[in-house]
Design a protein around this motif. Sequence first.
Motif, PDB file in Angstrom:
ATOM      1  N   GLU A  99     -61.210 -11.504 -32.790  1.00 57.72           N
ATOM      2  CA  GLU A  99     -60.251 -10.483 -31.960  1.00 57.72           C
ATOM      3  C   GLU A  99     -60.420 -10.848 -30.570  1.00 57.72           C
ATOM      4  OE1 GLU A  99     -58.911  -7.148 -33.049  1.00 57.72           O
ATOM      5  OE2 GLU A  99     -61.714  -6.263 -32.997  1.00 57.72           O
ATOM      6  N   PRO A 100     -58.998 -11.019 -30.200  1.00 58.59           N
ATOM      7  CA  PRO A 100     -57.554 -10.743 -30.142  1.00 58.59           C
ATOM      8  C   PRO A 100     -56.574 -12.457 -29.560  1.00 58.59           C
ATOM      9  CG  PRO A 100     -58.203 -10.346 -27.618  1.00 58.59           C
ATOM     10  CD  PRO A 100     -59.563 -11.055 -28.527  1.00 58.59           C
ATOM     11  N   LEU A 101     -56.460 -12.629 -30.515  1.00 54.86           N
ATOM     12  CA  LEU A 101     -55.512 -13.854 -31.183  1.00 54.86           C
ATOM     13  C   LEU A 101     -54.220 -13.066 -29.932  1.00 54.86           C
ATOM     14  CD1 LEU A 101     -55.150 -14.857 -34.204  1.00 54.86           C
ATOM     15  CD2 LEU A 101     -56.640 -15.829 -32.836  1.00 54.86           C
ATOM     16  N   LEU A 102     -54.077 -11.891 -29.645  1.00 58.84           N
ATOM     17  CA  LEU A 102     -53.277 -11.353 -29.125  1.00 58.84           C
ATOM     18  C   LEU A 102     -53.255  -9.877 -28.697  1.00 58.84           C
ATOM     19  CD1 LEU A 102     -50.306 -12.014 -27.761  1.00 58.84           C
ATOM     20  CD2 LEU A 102     -49.343 -11.000 -30.142  1.00 58.84           C
ATOM     21  N   ILE A 103     -53.140  -9.556 -27.298  1.00 56.81           N
ATOM     22  CA  ILE A 103     -52.841  -7.804 -26.866  1.00 56.81           C
ATOM     23  C   ILE A 103     -51.671  -7.899 -26.927  1.00 56.81           C
ATOM     24  CG2 ILE A 103     -53.378  -5.800 -25.547  1.00 56.81           C
ATOM     25  CD1 ILE A 103     -55.682  -7.176 -26.719  1.00 56.81           C
ATOM     26  N   ASP A 104     -50.857  -7.017 -28.402  1.00 54.96           N
ATOM     27  CA  ASP A 104     -49.596  -7.124 -28.932  1.00 54.96           C
ATOM     28  C   ASP A 104     -49.245  -5.024 -28.434  1.00 54.96           C
ATOM     29  OD1 ASP A 104     -47.224  -7.872 -29.667  1.00 54.96           O
ATOM     30  OD2 ASP A 104     -47.205  -7.220 -31.910  1.00 54.96           O
ATOM     31  N   ARG A 105     -47.952  -5.649 -28.009  1.00 58.49           N
ATOM     32  CA  ARG A 105     -47.401  -4.258 -27.789  1.00 58.49           C
ATOM     33  C   ARG A 105     -45.932  -4.196 -28.464  1.00 58.49           C
ATOM     34  NH1 ARG A 105     -47.087  -0.858 -22.960  1.00 58.49           N
ATOM     35  NH2 ARG A 105     -44.210  -1.217 -23.077  1.00 58.49           N
ATOM     36  N   ASN A 106     -46.465  -3.037 -29.562  1.00 61.21           N
ATOM     37  CA  ASN A 106     -45.079  -2.808 -30.818  1.00 61.21           C
ATOM     38  C   ASN A 106     -43.803  -2.276 -30.521  1.00 61.21           C
ATOM     39  OD1 ASN A 106     -43.172  -3.526 -33.591  1.00 61.21           O
ATOM     40  ND2 ASN A 106     -45.151  -4.076 -34.228  1.00 61.21           N
ATOM     41  N   ILE A 107     -42.429  -2.401 -30.193  1.00 61.13           N
ATOM     42  CA  ILE A 107     -41.734  -1.577 -30.209  1.00 61.13           C
ATOM     43  C   ILE A 107     -40.582  -1.436 -31.241  1.00 61.13           C
ATOM     44  CG2 ILE A 107     -41.792  -2.055 -27.239  1.00 61.13           C
ATOM     45  CD1 ILE A 107     -39.537  -3.963 -27.111  1.00 61.13           C
ATOM     46  N   LEU A 108     -39.877  -0.175 -30.579  1.00 63.40           N
ATOM     47  CA  LEU A 108     -38.653   0.579 -31.985  1.00 63.40           C
ATOM     48  C   LEU A 108     -37.596  -0.166 -31.064  1.00 63.40           C
ATOM     49  CD1 LEU A 108     -39.503   3.975 -32.991  1.00 63.40           C
ATOM     50  CD2 LEU A 108     -39.885   1.392 -34.578  1.00 63.40           C
ATOM     51  N   VAL A 109     -36.523  -1.383 -32.370  1.00 65.64           N
ATOM     52  CA  VAL A 109     -35.423  -2.271 -31.202  1.00 65.64           C
ATOM     53  C   VAL A 109     -34.240  -1.282 -32.697  1.00 65.64           C
ATOM     54  CG1 VAL A 109     -37.133  -4.093 -30.500  1.00 65.64           C
ATOM     55  CG2 VAL A 109     -35.740  -3.951 -32.838  1.00 65.64           C
ATOM     56  N   ALA A 110     -33.035  -1.230 -31.778  1.00 64.96           N
ATOM     57  CA  ALA A 110     -32.028  -1.063 -32.907  1.00 64.96           C
ATOM     58  C   ALA A 110     -31.281  -1.970 -31.728  1.00 64.96           C
ATOM     59  CB  ALA A 110     -31.237   0.492 -31.584  1.00 64.96           C
ATOM     60  N   LYS A 111     -29.665  -2.054 -32.957  1.00 61.77           N
ATOM     61  CA  LYS A 111     -28.530  -3.074 -33.080  1.00 61.77           C
ATOM     62  C   LYS A 111     -28.127  -2.677 -31.706  1.00 61.77           C
ATOM     63  CE  LYS A 111     -25.111  -5.816 -35.451  1.00 61.77           C
ATOM     64  NZ  LYS A 111     -24.232  -6.170 -35.855  1.00 61.77           N
ATOM     65  N   ILE A 112     -28.060  -3.497 -30.747  1.00 61.71           N
ATOM     66  CA  ILE A 112     -26.799  -3.506 -29.424  1.00 61.71           C
ATOM     67  C   ILE A 112     -25.354  -2.871 -30.621  1.00 61.71           C
ATOM     68  CG2 ILE A 112     -25.580  -4.234 -27.719  1.00 61.71           C
ATOM     69  CD1 ILE A 112     -27.799  -6.261 -27.146  1.00 61.71           C
ATOM     70  N   GLY A 113     -24.949  -2.162 -30.061  1.00 60.55           N
ATOM     71  CA  GLY A 113     -23.653  -1.968 -30.274  1.00 60.55           C
ATOM     72  C   GLY A 113     -23.606  -0.653 -30.914  1.00 60.55           C
ATOM     73  N   SER A 114     -24.802   0.234 -32.308  1.00 58.65           N
ATOM     74  CA  SER A 114     -25.055   0.878 -32.557  1.00 58.65           C
ATOM     75  C   SER A 114     -24.757   1.823 -32.460  1.00 58.65           C
ATOM     76  CB  SER A 114     -25.972   0.189 -33.479  1.00 58.65           C
ATOM     77  OG  SER A 114     -27.367   1.145 -32.787  1.00 58.65           O
ATOM     78  N   SER A 115     -24.942   3.287 -33.492  1.00 51.06           N
ATOM     79  CA  SER A 115     -24.616   4.237 -32.141  1.00 51.06           C
ATOM     80  C   SER A 115     -26.033   5.244 -32.541  1.00 51.06           C
ATOM     81  CB  SER A 115     -23.734   5.453 -33.891  1.00 51.06           C
ATOM     82  OG  SER A 115     -24.896   5.107 -35.684  1.00 51.06           O
ATOM     83  N   VAL A 116     -27.105   4.183 -32.781  1.00 43.61           N
ATOM     84  CA  VAL A 116     -28.506   5.237 -32.067  1.00 43.61           C
ATOM     85  C   VAL A 116     -28.211   5.566 -30.770  1.00 43.61           C
ATOM     86  CG1 VAL A 116     -30.959   5.049 -32.379  1.00 43.61           C
ATOM     87  CG2 VAL A 116     -29.672   3.700 -33.703  1.00 43.61           C
ATOM     88  N   SER A 117     -29.124   6.951 -30.351  1.00 39.56           N
ATOM     89  CA  SER A 117     -28.829   7.387 -29.148  1.00 39.56           C
ATOM     90  C   SER A 117     -30.274   7.617 -28.871  1.00 39.56           C
ATOM     91  CB  SER A 117     -28.143   8.469 -29.159  1.00 39.56           C
ATOM     92  OG  SER A 117     -28.059   9.905 -29.659  1.00 39.56           O
ATOM     93  N   ALA A 118     -31.352   7.208 -29.482  1.00 38.21           N
ATOM     94  CA  ALA A 118     -32.650   7.519 -29.041  1.00 38.21           C
ATOM     95  C   ALA A 118     -32.919   6.872 -27.663  1.00 38.21           C
ATOM     96  CB  ALA A 118     -33.553   7.712 -30.227  1.00 38.21           C
ATOM     97  N   THR A 119     -33.636   7.965 -27.098  1.00 35.78           N
ATOM     98  CA  THR A 119     -34.505   6.982 -26.539  1.00 35.78           C
ATOM     99  C   THR A 119     -36.052   7.410 -26.018  1.00 35.78           C
ATOM    100  OG1 THR A 119     -34.437   9.132 -24.749  1.00 35.78           O
ATOM    101  CG2 THR A 119     -33.306   7.553 -24.171  1.00 35.78           C
ATOM    102  N   ASP A 120     -36.683   7.816 -26.867  1.00 37.12           N
ATOM    103  CA  ASP A 120     -38.271   8.386 -27.385  1.00 37.12           C
ATOM    104  C   ASP A 120     -38.285   7.893 -28.496  1.00 37.12           C
ATOM    105  OD1 ASP A 120     -37.758  10.814 -28.513  1.00 37.12           O
ATOM    106  OD2 ASP A 120     -37.976  11.750 -26.100  1.00 37.12           O
ATOM    107  N   LEU A 121     -39.548   8.575 -29.138  1.00 35.23           N
ATOM    108  CA  LEU A 121     -40.368   8.424 -30.659  1.00 35.23           C
ATOM    109  C   LEU A 121     -39.596   9.764 -31.199  1.00 35.23           C
ATOM    110  CD1 LEU A 121     -44.033   6.786 -30.625  1.00 35.23           C
ATOM    111  CD2 LEU A 121     -41.806   5.583 -31.153  1.00 35.23           C
ATOM    112  N   ASP A 122     -39.381  10.819 -30.688  1.00 38.44           N
ATOM    113  CA  ASP A 122     -39.351  11.809 -31.220  1.00 38.44           C
ATOM    114  C   ASP A 122     -37.857  11.916 -32.057  1.00 38.44           C
ATOM    115  OD1 ASP A 122     -41.798  13.060 -31.439  1.00 38.44           O
ATOM    116  OD2 ASP A 122     -41.368  14.142 -29.015  1.00 38.44           O
ATOM    117  N   ASP A 123     -37.163  11.441 -30.524  1.00 34.36           N
ATOM    118  CA  ASP A 123     -35.788  11.095 -31.096  1.00 34.36           C
ATOM    119  C   ASP A 123     -35.099  10.174 -32.128  1.00 34.36           C
ATOM    120  OD1 ASP A 123     -34.785  13.219 -29.120  1.00 34.36           O
ATOM    121  OD2 ASP A 123     -34.499  11.510 -27.339  1.00 34.36           O
ATOM    122  N   ALA A 124     -36.550   9.121 -32.050  1.00 26.64           N
ATOM    123  CA  ALA A 124     -36.542   7.708 -32.942  1.00 26.64           C
ATOM    124  C   ALA A 124     -36.428   8.449 -34.560  1.00 26.64           C
ATOM    125  CB  ALA A 124     -36.685   7.190 -33.222  1.00 26.64           C
ATOM    126  N   LYS A 125     -37.233   9.295 -34.722  1.00 20.84           N
ATOM    127  CA  LYS A 125     -37.257  10.384 -36.471  1.00 20.84           C
ATOM    128  C   LYS A 125     -36.296  10.489 -37.188  1.00 20.84           C
ATOM    129  CE  LYS A 125     -42.160  11.405 -34.888  1.00 20.84           C
ATOM    130  NZ  LYS A 125     -43.258  12.630 -34.680  1.00 20.84           N
TER     131      LYS A 125
END
Length: 239
Positions: A99-125
């Motif tokens: 390693e590393p083939l890549l140093i990666d950052r993994n993010i949470l994504v939502a569909k645009i237009g969905s009702s998801v209102s989370a802005t951080d990990l605690d909200d996302a739970k």
Amino acid sequence: MKRLMLLTLLCLPSFAAAQAATVTLLTEEYSPFSYREGKVLKGASIEQVDKIMTSAGIDYSIEMVPWTRAYSQAQTTPMTCVFTTAHSAQRDQIFKWVEPLLIDRNILVAKIGSSVSATDLDDAKKYTVGTHRGDYTEALLKDKGFTRIDLASDFSGTLRKLLNGRVDLMPISEPYFEKIKAEQPLRRVALLASQAMGIACEKSFPDDLRAKMQDALNKLIADGTQKEIFARYGLHTAE
């Protein structure tokens, strides 16, 4: 003396066979890191692995299979590796790493237009998060306190669920998100984790071969080839 020479000669074929053994490298369909274009395997990780193995002078084959099969086989089958694999604490002692083939950052994504209102990990739970079975993000989400986890058979299945509204969020590689955000209705919600991604080899994998592979990768990074490969696939990665 003749008996000793005979025994030595009899042992030579098996020794030579061991030295010439082919390394099997398994990966999944996950553009732009690894994907098929007709019968040809392509991707930012595929290119790196090709160059690593060629530079190291090691016979190899690359196969694209479902992730659960690739990950399982790399734990149980000698001379087998899996990529592109996140190096987590849970996996550290399971494999030998290049390693590393890549140093990666993994993010949470939502569909645009969905009702998801989370802005951080605690909200996302409070939302249902989709990922695929056997992926490192399954354990990562659990470790971070997520309880509503939906498992699909592969990455594409999870993405379909997100776009169809069957899950609210999903983890995705940040470089991949940057590449597809113009084509898919996705928006960033929060950073989930950052980690090295590499080649994970079965525990009995020969140390000399691993060292040759690591040296070849180090040179690939040092001379700028890795960065050039990323650029060809439109990847902007964390330094």
